[in-house]
Design a protein around this motif. Structure first.
Motif, PDB file in Angstrom:
ATOM      1  N   LYS A   1      15.384 -13.463 -23.651  1.00 36.64           N
ATOM      2  CA  LYS A   1      14.645 -13.606 -22.405  1.00 36.64           C
ATOM      3  C   LYS A   1      15.503 -13.170 -21.220  1.00 36.64           C
ATOM      4  CE  LYS A   1      11.924 -16.966 -19.783  1.00 36.64           C
ATOM      5  NZ  LYS A   1      11.439 -18.386 -19.733  1.00 36.64           N
ATOM      6  N   ASN A   2      16.817 -13.315 -21.352  1.00 39.85           N
ATOM      7  CA  ASN A   2      17.760 -12.906 -20.301  1.00 39.85           C
ATOM      8  C   ASN A   2      18.251 -11.478 -20.499  1.00 39.85           C
ATOM      9  OD1 ASN A   2      17.610 -15.478 -19.084  1.00 39.85           O
ATOM     10  ND2 ASN A   2      19.115 -16.279 -20.550  1.00 39.85           N
ATOM     11  N   GLN A   3      17.590 -10.757 -21.407  1.00 43.39           N
ATOM     12  CA  GLN A   3      17.841  -9.332 -21.640  1.00 43.39           C
ATOM     13  C   GLN A   3      19.213  -9.044 -22.247  1.00 43.39           C
ATOM     14  OE1 GLN A   3      16.893  -7.412 -17.903  1.00 43.39           O
ATOM     15  NE2 GLN A   3      14.928  -8.441 -17.761  1.00 43.39           N
ATOM     16  N   GLN A   4      19.677  -9.973 -23.082  1.00 45.22           N
ATOM     17  CA  GLN A   4      20.882  -9.759 -23.866  1.00 45.22           C
ATOM     18  C   GLN A   4      20.482  -9.294 -25.268  1.00 45.22           C
ATOM     19  OE1 GLN A   4      24.016 -10.093 -22.394  1.00 45.22           O
ATOM     20  NE2 GLN A   4      22.694 -10.352 -20.591  1.00 45.22           N
ATOM     21  N   VAL A   5      21.260  -8.369 -25.846  1.00 49.05           N
ATOM     22  CA  VAL A   5      20.943  -7.850 -27.175  1.00 49.05           C
ATOM     23  C   VAL A   5      21.199  -8.937 -28.218  1.00 49.05           C
ATOM     24  CG1 VAL A   5      21.488  -6.122 -28.914  1.00 49.05           C
ATOM     25  CG2 VAL A   5      21.483  -5.483 -26.490  1.00 49.05           C
ATOM     26  N   LEU A   6      20.170  -9.288 -28.986  1.00 48.56           N
ATOM     27  CA  LEU A   6      20.294 -10.295 -30.040  1.00 48.56           C
ATOM     28  C   LEU A   6      20.555  -9.655 -31.394  1.00 48.56           C
ATOM     29  CD1 LEU A   6      17.422 -12.752 -28.988  1.00 48.56           C
ATOM     30  CD2 LEU A   6      19.890 -12.935 -28.552  1.00 48.56           C
ATOM     31  N   TRP A   7      19.849  -8.591 -31.699  1.00 47.89           N
ATOM     32  CA  TRP A   7      20.147  -7.793 -32.882  1.00 47.89           C
ATOM     33  C   TRP A   7      19.530  -6.405 -32.715  1.00 47.89           C
ATOM     34  CZ3 TRP A   7      15.690  -6.202 -35.160  1.00 47.89           C
ATOM     35  CH2 TRP A   7      14.580  -7.066 -35.188  1.00 47.89           C
ATOM     36  N   MET A   8      19.965  -5.500 -33.575  1.00 50.43           N
ATOM     37  CA  MET A   8      19.546  -4.104 -33.410  1.00 50.43           C
ATOM     38  C   MET A   8      19.696  -3.368 -34.733  1.00 50.43           C
ATOM     39  SD  MET A   8      21.097  -1.284 -30.714  1.00 50.43           S
ATOM     40  CE  MET A   8      22.764  -1.469 -31.357  1.00 50.43           C
ATOM     41  N   HIS A   9      18.802  -2.438 -34.987  1.00 50.85           N
ATOM     42  CA  HIS A   9      18.941  -1.441 -36.042  1.00 50.85           C
ATOM     43  C   HIS A   9      18.935  -0.090 -35.349  1.00 50.85           C
ATOM     44  CE1 HIS A   9      18.525  -4.181 -39.430  1.00 50.85           C
ATOM     45  NE2 HIS A   9      17.524  -4.762 -38.783  1.00 50.85           N
ATOM     46  N   ALA A  10      19.972   0.711 -35.564  1.00 49.29           N
ATOM     47  CA  ALA A  10      20.139   1.907 -34.727  1.00 49.29           C
ATOM     48  C   ALA A  10      20.556   3.148 -35.506  1.00 49.29           C
ATOM     49  CB  ALA A  10      21.163   1.621 -33.634  1.00 49.29           C
ATOM     50  N   GLU A  11      20.313   3.175 -36.808  1.00 53.92           N
ATOM     51  CA  GLU A  11      20.702   4.333 -37.599  1.00 53.92           C
ATOM     52  C   GLU A  11      19.512   5.252 -37.850  1.00 53.92           C
ATOM     53  OE1 GLU A  11      22.792   3.569 -41.191  1.00 53.92           O
ATOM     54  OE2 GLU A  11      24.203   2.162 -40.271  1.00 53.92           O
ATOM     55  N   LYS A  12      19.759   6.544 -37.688  1.00 63.02           N
ATOM     56  CA  LYS A  12      18.749   7.542 -38.008  1.00 63.02           C
ATOM     57  C   LYS A  12      18.821   7.872 -39.486  1.00 63.02           C
ATOM     58  CE  LYS A  12      17.218  12.251 -36.886  1.00 63.02           C
ATOM     59  NZ  LYS A  12      17.467  13.459 -36.061  1.00 63.02           N
ATOM     60  N   GLY A  13      17.669   7.917 -40.138  1.00 60.20           N
ATOM     61  CA  GLY A  13      17.664   8.270 -41.551  1.00 60.20           C
ATOM     62  C   GLY A  13      16.405   7.805 -42.239  1.00 60.20           C
ATOM     63  N   GLN A  14      16.389   7.939 -43.563  1.00 58.39           N
ATOM     64  CA  GLN A  14      15.220   7.603 -44.364  1.00 58.39           C
ATOM     65  C   GLN A  14      15.427   6.352 -45.209  1.00 58.39           C
ATOM     66  OE1 GLN A  14      14.459  11.144 -46.666  1.00 58.39           O
ATOM     67  NE2 GLN A  14      13.664  12.286 -44.919  1.00 58.39           N
TER      68      GLN A  14
END
Length: 353
Positions: A203-216
């Motif tokens: 809610k405070n715009q902090q990154v909680l988790w992420m998936h950021a890889e390009k691929g299949q």
């Protein structure tokens, strides 16, 4: 009658007949053009279980659309529909009632190329409209929050600067945002740029988790295009470039499953749930289809199952959708047809869908 008068009379009759013939041809041509335009707007076929039908009366003044329509958002409590379009010297956002009356356009200069839209805090006194902007100018590559009248409230990302940074936050052609009732945000970034990311922000715009890889591979993306979250803490992402939908745990970000067998002909462009949580609405732009898929029960992902298909006219190019969570109506943004259309659910025993 003299020969001279008879000749003059023949010329008058001949001229009148030619004029009538010309008017008939022009009238027939104009009718043909109207039929062609009408067929582009209204022609559709239902396949499978009939769940939705086109509302021909919405909007009441379709000529107000003047650009390529990319996204829609509905405030079911205020009975208002927001439509975003692109083009030179066109208002970027048009506002209608759910009954089809035109209310207003936004005269903002802070939007370049709207792509995705989400209505947040609809039940509150201060609902807001979030719009992703994929423009390359000084206001592009970011996500903006607006008041219902079009006042810019805040900006996520770094305006005018494409990037992959997290502090400060940067995007490259962010495709769509989903704002949960908790205030947490899910963002798919981007629509063909350097990033292929699913990001969850607090809610405070902090990154909680992420998936950021390009691929299949699993949990990798190629043009993640749309995102929604269900009531079972599952995040559904239209992984457009890979022709699949991927599913994640909304709390941990763990990968849960993939749907791909329903998208052999064309990729999913949108993913939204119907109000009763029974179906996912998936748009396929190149085949001009709106597909409804069975929503799986809690604890199961399984494989996708097509329940119903709305086949639109050729070259309509549906892009993104939104649903009226109160009335059940489906609104579809159509790029090539330069319009948004409303579909209403068939009622079965007085209940939606």
């Amino acid at each position: 009658m003299s020969l001279k008068k008879r000749s003059q009379w023949c010329l008058v009759v001949s001229g009148t007949a030619s004029l009538i013939l010309l008017m008939t041809v022009l009238y027939s041509s104009s009718r043909g053009q109207r039929r062609s335009s009408s067929s582009l707007r209204h022609d559709y076929q239902l396949m499978g279980r009939p769940l939705y039908k086109l509302d021909l009366s919405w909007p009441k003044n379709p000529e107000i659309f003047t650009g390529e329509v990319f996204c829609v958002a509905v405030n079911q409590y205020a009975a208002v529909v927001y439509v975003a379009q692109r083009g030179s010297n066109v208002p970027k956002v048009l506002v209608f009632t759910t009954e089809g009356d035109f209310l207003m356009s936004w005269n903002t200069t802070t939007l370049e190329m709207p792509h995705g839209m989400f209505l947040a805090d609809a039940a509150s006194k201060d609902p807001t409209v979030w719009i992703t902007d994929v423009g390359n100018g000084p206001y592009g590559h970011c996500i903006k929050q607006y008041s219902p009248s079009g006042k810019l409230l805040q900006v996520l990302g770094t305006p005018g600067k494409a990037g992959s940074g997290l502090d400060p936050l940067q995007f490259d052609q962010p495709a769509e945002i989903f704002v949960h009732e908790s205030g947490e945000m899910y963002i798919v970034d981007g629509d063909g740029g350097m990033n292929n990311r699913l990001i969850k922000l607090s809610k405070n715009q902090q990154v909680l988790w992420m998936h950021a890889e390009k691929g299949q591979s699993l949990a990798q993306f190629y043009i993640p295009h749309s995102v929604t979250v269900d009531s079972a803490q599952r995040v559904w992402v239209a992984d457009r470039g890979n022709k699949r939908i991927q599913v994640f745990n909304s709390i941990t970000g763990d990968w849960l499953g993939t749907w791909g067998s329903c998208f052999t002909e064309d990729a999913p462009y949108s993913v939204r749930l119907t109000p009763d949580k029974k179906y996912f609405v998936v748009v396929q732009l190149n085949t001009n289809q709106i597909t409804l898929l069975d929503a799986p029960p809690v604890g199961l992902i399984g494989q996708c199952k097509v329940v119903s298909v709305i086949q639109l006219a050729e070259d309509v190019k549906p892009h993104l959708v939104d649903l009226d969570l109160k009335a059940g109506a489906l609104y579809v943004a159509e790029i090539e047809a330069q319009q948004a259309q409303k579909f209403t659910p068939f009622s079965l025993g007085g209940t939606l869908l």
